[in-house]
Scaffold this motif. Structure first.
Motif, PDB file in Angstrom:
ATOM      1  N   VAL A   1      69.531  78.546  40.772  1.00 25.59           N
ATOM      2  CA  VAL A   1      68.182  78.423  41.318  1.00 25.59           C
ATOM      3  C   VAL A   1      67.265  79.500  40.747  1.00 25.59           C
ATOM      4  O   VAL A   1      66.166  79.221  40.250  1.00 25.59           O
ATOM      5  CB  VAL A   1      68.225  78.510  42.864  1.00 25.59           C
ATOM      6  CG1 VAL A   1      66.828  78.711  43.445  1.00 25.59           C
ATOM      7  CG2 VAL A   1      68.869  77.244  43.439  1.00 25.59           C
ATOM      8  N   VAL A   2      67.704  80.748  40.815  1.00 22.75           N
ATOM      9  CA  VAL A   2      66.843  81.835  40.358  1.00 22.75           C
ATOM     10  C   VAL A   2      66.657  81.788  38.842  1.00 22.75           C
ATOM     11  O   VAL A   2      65.571  82.127  38.333  1.00 22.75           O
ATOM     12  CB  VAL A   2      67.388  83.202  40.828  1.00 22.75           C
ATOM     13  CG1 VAL A   2      68.620  83.617  40.039  1.00 22.75           C
ATOM     14  CG2 VAL A   2      66.296  84.263  40.774  1.00 22.75           C
ATOM     15  N   GLU A   3      67.663  81.342  38.102  1.00 28.42           N
ATOM     16  CA  GLU A   3      67.516  81.226  36.640  1.00 28.42           C
ATOM     17  C   GLU A   3      66.491  80.157  36.275  1.00 28.42           C
ATOM     18  O   GLU A   3      65.705  80.332  35.334  1.00 28.42           O
ATOM     19  CB  GLU A   3      68.872  80.910  36.012  1.00 28.42           C
ATOM     20  CG  GLU A   3      69.823  82.106  35.988  1.00 28.42           C
ATOM     21  CD  GLU A   3      71.235  81.726  35.587  1.00 28.42           C
ATOM     22  OE1 GLU A   3      72.005  82.635  35.223  1.00 28.42           O
ATOM     23  OE2 GLU A   3      71.583  80.515  35.635  1.00 28.42           O
ATOM     24  N   ASN A   4      66.475  79.055  37.014  1.00 30.74           N
ATOM     25  CA  ASN A   4      65.463  78.029  36.774  1.00 30.74           C
ATOM     26  C   ASN A   4      64.059  78.563  37.041  1.00 30.74           C
ATOM     27  O   ASN A   4      63.124  78.282  36.282  1.00 30.74           O
ATOM     28  CB  ASN A   4      65.734  76.802  37.649  1.00 30.74           C
ATOM     29  CG  ASN A   4      66.630  75.780  36.971  1.00 30.74           C
ATOM     30  OD1 ASN A   4      66.229  75.135  36.001  1.00 30.74           O
ATOM     31  ND2 ASN A   4      67.850  75.636  37.473  1.00 30.74           N
ATOM     32  N   LEU A   5      63.901  79.327  38.109  1.00 36.14           N
ATOM     33  CA  LEU A   5      62.592  79.893  38.417  1.00 36.14           C
ATOM     34  C   LEU A   5      62.168  80.922  37.371  1.00 36.14           C
ATOM     35  O   LEU A   5      60.992  80.984  36.990  1.00 36.14           O
ATOM     36  CB  LEU A   5      62.591  80.505  39.813  1.00 36.14           C
ATOM     37  CG  LEU A   5      62.704  79.503  40.972  1.00 36.14           C
ATOM     38  CD1 LEU A   5      62.769  80.233  42.313  1.00 36.14           C
ATOM     39  CD2 LEU A   5      61.534  78.529  40.969  1.00 36.14           C
TER      40      LEU A   5
ATOM     41  N   ASP B   1      58.769  85.804  46.360  1.00 30.35           N
ATOM     42  CA  ASP B   1      57.885  85.135  47.325  1.00 30.35           C
ATOM     43  C   ASP B   1      58.234  83.655  47.458  1.00 30.35           C
ATOM     44  O   ASP B   1      58.275  83.106  48.572  1.00 30.35           O
ATOM     45  CB  ASP B   1      56.425  85.283  46.897  1.00 30.35           C
ATOM     46  CG  ASP B   1      55.911  86.714  47.015  1.00 30.35           C
ATOM     47  OD1 ASP B   1      56.569  87.523  47.709  1.00 30.35           O
ATOM     48  OD2 ASP B   1      54.865  87.017  46.413  1.00 30.35           O
ATOM     49  N   LEU B   2      58.485  82.992  46.334  1.00 30.52           N
ATOM     50  CA  LEU B   2      58.788  81.564  46.360  1.00 30.52           C
ATOM     51  C   LEU B   2      60.142  81.283  46.995  1.00 30.52           C
ATOM     52  O   LEU B   2      60.303  80.292  47.723  1.00 30.52           O
ATOM     53  CB  LEU B   2      58.752  80.996  44.941  1.00 30.52           C
ATOM     54  CG  LEU B   2      57.368  80.908  44.294  1.00 30.52           C
ATOM     55  CD1 LEU B   2      57.487  80.575  42.816  1.00 30.52           C
ATOM     56  CD2 LEU B   2      56.500  79.886  45.009  1.00 30.52           C
TER      57      LEU B   2
ATOM     58  N   LEU C   1      74.231  76.718  41.422  1.00 26.98           N
ATOM     59  CA  LEU C   1      73.780  75.885  40.312  1.00 26.98           C
ATOM     60  C   LEU C   1      72.874  74.769  40.839  1.00 26.98           C
ATOM     61  O   LEU C   1      73.163  74.146  41.868  1.00 26.98           O
ATOM     62  CB  LEU C   1      74.976  75.276  39.572  1.00 26.98           C
ATOM     63  CG  LEU C   1      75.889  76.251  38.830  1.00 26.98           C
ATOM     64  CD1 LEU C   1      77.046  75.496  38.181  1.00 26.98           C
ATOM     65  CD2 LEU C   1      75.118  77.036  37.778  1.00 26.98           C
ATOM     66  N   ALA C   2      71.812  74.512  40.113  1.00 27.73           N
ATOM     67  CA  ALA C   2      70.853  73.499  40.556  1.00 27.73           C
ATOM     68  C   ALA C   2      71.504  72.124  40.676  1.00 27.73           C
ATOM     69  O   ALA C   2      71.130  71.321  41.530  1.00 27.73           O
ATOM     70  CB  ALA C   2      69.670  73.444  39.591  1.00 27.73           C
ATOM     71  N   GLY C   3      72.493  71.848  39.821  1.00 28.44           N
ATOM     72  CA  GLY C   3      73.154  70.553  39.867  1.00 28.44           C
ATOM     73  C   GLY C   3      73.958  70.315  41.125  1.00 28.44           C
ATOM     74  O   GLY C   3      74.298  69.173  41.437  1.00 28.44           O
ATOM     75  N   SER C   4      74.267  71.367  41.877  1.00 27.55           N
ATOM     76  CA  SER C   4      75.071  71.223  43.095  1.00 27.55           C
ATOM     77  C   SER C   4      74.216  71.210  44.359  1.00 27.55           C
ATOM     78  O   SER C   4      74.741  71.149  45.467  1.00 27.55           O
ATOM     79  CB  SER C   4      76.094  72.350  43.189  1.00 27.55           C
ATOM     80  OG  SER C   4      75.449  73.608  43.369  1.00 27.55           O
TER      81      SER C   4
ATOM     82  N   ARG D   1      66.874  70.462  46.004  1.00 31.15           N
ATOM     83  CA  ARG D   1      66.323  70.264  44.658  1.00 31.15           C
ATOM     84  C   ARG D   1      64.806  70.070  44.718  1.00 31.15           C
ATOM     85  O   ARG D   1      64.069  70.560  43.856  1.00 31.15           O
ATOM     86  CB  ARG D   1      66.968  69.040  43.996  1.00 31.15           C
ATOM     87  CG  ARG D   1      68.400  69.231  43.577  1.00 31.15           C
ATOM     88  CD  ARG D   1      68.917  67.975  42.898  1.00 31.15           C
ATOM     89  NE  ARG D   1      70.347  68.060  42.646  1.00 31.15           N
ATOM     90  CZ  ARG D   1      71.063  67.077  42.125  1.00 31.15           C
ATOM     91  NH1 ARG D   1      70.482  65.934  41.808  1.00 31.15           N
ATOM     92  NH2 ARG D   1      72.366  67.230  41.927  1.00 31.15           N
ATOM     93  N   GLN D   2      64.376  69.345  45.729  1.00 37.80           N
ATOM     94  CA  GLN D   2      62.947  69.109  45.893  1.00 37.80           C
ATOM     95  C   GLN D   2      62.196  70.430  46.096  1.00 37.80           C
ATOM     96  O   GLN D   2      61.144  70.666  45.484  1.00 37.80           O
ATOM     97  CB  GLN D   2      62.729  68.179  47.091  1.00 37.80           C
ATOM     98  CG  GLN D   2      61.279  67.846  47.386  1.00 37.80           C
ATOM     99  CD  GLN D   2      61.154  67.230  48.755  1.00 37.80           C
ATOM    100  OE1 GLN D   2      61.522  67.833  49.758  1.00 37.80           O
ATOM    101  NE2 GLN D   2      60.657  66.009  48.808  1.00 37.80           N
ATOM    102  N   ARG D   3      62.745  71.308  46.929  1.00 39.71           N
ATOM    103  CA  ARG D   3      62.088  72.591  47.175  1.00 39.71           C
ATOM    104  C   ARG D   3      62.078  73.458  45.916  1.00 39.71           C
ATOM    105  O   ARG D   3      61.095  74.139  45.626  1.00 39.71           O
ATOM    106  CB  ARG D   3      62.773  73.328  48.325  1.00 39.71           C
ATOM    107  CG  ARG D   3      62.726  72.567  49.653  1.00 39.71           C
ATOM    108  CD  ARG D   3      62.930  73.476  50.848  1.00 39.71           C
ATOM    109  NE  ARG D   3      64.162  74.227  50.811  1.00 39.71           N
ATOM    110  CZ  ARG D   3      65.340  73.775  51.256  1.00 39.71           C
ATOM    111  NH1 ARG D   3      65.434  72.548  51.753  1.00 39.71           N
ATOM    112  NH2 ARG D   3      66.433  74.533  51.214  1.00 39.71           N
ATOM    113  N   LEU D   4      63.181  73.407  45.149  1.00 39.11           N
ATOM    114  CA  LEU D   4      63.236  74.157  43.895  1.00 39.11           C
ATOM    115  C   LEU D   4      62.205  73.616  42.901  1.00 39.11           C
ATOM    116  O   LEU D   4      61.504  74.394  42.234  1.00 39.11           O
ATOM    117  CB  LEU D   4      64.642  74.070  43.294  1.00 39.11           C
ATOM    118  CG  LEU D   4      64.815  74.645  41.882  1.00 39.11           C
ATOM    119  CD1 LEU D   4      64.402  76.112  41.825  1.00 39.11           C
ATOM    120  CD2 LEU D   4      66.250  74.461  41.394  1.00 39.11           C
TER     121      LEU D   4
END
Length: 308
Positions: free
Chosen positions: A95-99, A119-120, A133-136, A142-145
């Motif tokens: 999650v944090v790597e995607n951001l 903040d996000l 991992l975003a895939g899990s 996922r929507q919030r990410l």
């Protein structure tokens, strides 16, 4: 007058012989949620992609945030956010790597990036998922990410293409509360959706069909001005009644909803209940009620080619 964030005139897009969007005119004011609704293939996504500068119109122009597209589309991209229909972030990153990746794409400084991501994570309840991992993630997570990544650079205009199509009703409701929080900060949004309850949450909507705009305005105004009366029937023999009503030229639409039929009758008919009641031999315990139109009724009328 309110400031226009989008002023599109005659926006048209052809793909070979197919005209996906046909002379679309839109005026969207700052700080509003503007909904695009319509059947599959009606041109919603194509219209959004032209307004983002991702597609070049075949004809027409649009001023978006004061920037003329397609001529100056490149300068628009850092001022808008775009959340696609399907989850489009890296599933093998956390999650944090995607951001962090999204922040880098938009050129946030190291100092601003860390504070903005923190903040996000708090705003969208992702603090406990930073290393996952975003895939899990679940659909709602996922929507919030995806929303967090779309607004990491604090865009003035946010495009959301069917953002809630894969989440449960509670997640949808929470998502819309988050959208209104963003509106409260001055963000403008263009949302495409298939859900009528979501369309009713928008300040204004446009109904598209076969690439053309069939109706637009505030949902409450469209429901008030619909050119049809709505009669609901409750009783036995509903399928037989539906077939009989479908044959009448005064009837615009008939749909069964549970143990009731919902019938749209041409607005020119002064006594719609008499027309409906005379369609077939209803039993004595059948009831007829004149009810208020809803947004789905407006949608049905508009996509039948009748102006709402």
């Amino acid at each position: 007058m309110s400031e226009l964030v989008v002023d599109a005139k005659g926006l048209t897009k052809n793909f070979g012989p197919k005209r996906a969007v046909d002379t679309l005119n839109l005026k969207i004011e700052r700080g509003t949620i503007y909904g695009l609704i319509g059947p599959n293939g009606s041109g919603k996504t194509t219209a959004m992609r032209m307004l983002t500068g991702l597609l070049t119109p075949t004809e027409g122009t649009a001023d978006v945030l004061g920037i003329r597209i397609p001529q100056k589309a490149e300068s628009l991209k850092r001022r808008i956010g775009y959340m696609t229909q399907t989850f489009s972030h890296y599933r093998d990153l956390t999650v944090v790597e995607n951001l962090r990746f999204a922040a880098d794409i938009y050129g946030l400084s190291r100092r601003n990036k860390k504070q903005r991501i923190d903040d996000l994570l708090a705003q969208y309840a992702l603090q406990d998922l930073t290393s996952q991992l975003a895939g899990s993630l679940s659909g709602g997570q996922r929507q919030r990410l995806a929303l967090a990544a779309a607004v990491v650079h604090k865009p003035d205009l946010l495009f959301l293409d069917e953002p809630t199509s894969a989440v449960d009703p509670e997640s949808r409701r929470n998502f819309w509360e988050q959208l209104f929080d963003l509106v409260d900060t001055g963000v403008t949004m263009i949302v495409s959706t298939h859900f009528m309850d979501e369309a009713e949450r928008c300040h204004k909507i446009a109904i598209l069909d076969k690439g053309r705009k069939r109706a637009d305005g505030a949902p409450q105004t469209l429901m008030k001005d619909i050119k049809a009366s709505v009669v609901e029937i409750e009783g036995p023999g509903l399928r037989e009644a539906k077939h009989a009503l479908d044959a009448l030229k005064e009837i615009q639409s008939v749909a069964q909803i549970g143990a009731r039929l919902r019938v749209l009758v041409n607005a020119a008919i002064s006594d719609p209940i008499s027309i409906v009641g005379g369609a077939t031999n209803f039993s004595a315990d059948t009831s007829f009620e004149l009810v208020k139109p809803n947004l789905e009724d407006v949608f049905v009328m508009a996509t039948k080619g009748d102006a709402a």
